[in-house]
Design an enzyme around this catalytic site. Structure first.
Site, PDB file in Angstrom:
ATOM      1  N   LYS A   5      32.041 158.372  -2.056  1.00  0.00           N
ATOM      2  CA  LYS A   5      30.761 158.716  -2.685  1.00  0.00           C
ATOM      3  C   LYS A   5      29.843 157.526  -2.460  1.00  0.00           C
ATOM      4  CE  LYS A   5      30.936 160.158  -6.997  1.00  0.00           C
ATOM      5  NZ  LYS A   5      30.860 160.251  -8.488  1.00  0.00           N
TER       6      LYS A   5
ATOM      7  N   GLU B 269      24.728 163.786 -11.807  1.00  0.00           N
ATOM      8  CA  GLU B 269      25.502 164.117 -10.606  1.00  0.00           C
ATOM      9  C   GLU B 269      25.752 165.621 -10.526  1.00  0.00           C
ATOM     10  OE1 GLU B 269      28.512 160.621  -9.698  1.00  0.00           O
ATOM     11  OE2 GLU B 269      28.617 161.244 -11.812  1.00  0.00           O
TER      12      GLU B 269
END
Length: 121
Positions: free
Chosen positions: A99, A21
């Protein structure tokens, strides 16, 4: 309480617990409710009596596209703090950060953290 709503703001950033990420980045979506009395700006029709949507967006963009953080919770807290610092009329805010496609086992459309904060006097 009256509110200004900023919905579906989209940012590309590098937040998350996993190294992938932080390296690859991903999209985040932010919804914000800014609570304060809209009576004065509603009567005066003067931007100086309100909170400029564009300025609020820029405050949130600065956090979202700024220093990487591990948790959505930390991002939401930082967004709320920066909004209170930037806009004295703001009484309270609700911030939701979403997200999509989190890199965790299972099938998810998204994960999100939502907070509600009131100004500390």
């Amino acid at each position: 309480m009256d509110k200004i709503l900023l919905n579906g703001m989209e940012f590309y950033a590098y937040h998350g617990v996993f190294q992938e990420e932080k390296t690859l980045g991903q999209r985040f979506y932010v919804d914000a409710e800014l609570e304060f009395s809209l009576k004065k700006p509603g009567q005066s029709d003067d931007m100086n009596d309100s909170i400029d949507y564009g300025e609020a967006y820029e405050v949130m963009r600065g956090v979202m596209e700024g220093r990487p953080m591990n948790l959505l919770e930390s991002l939401a807290e930082t967004v709320a703090s920066e909004l209170f610092r930037s806009f004295s009329p703001l009484n309270a805010c609700r911030i939701r950060i979403t997200k999509t496609d989190p890199p965790i086992p299972g099938h998810y459309r998204s994960v999100a953290a939502e907070i509600f904060r009131e100004r500390d006097e």
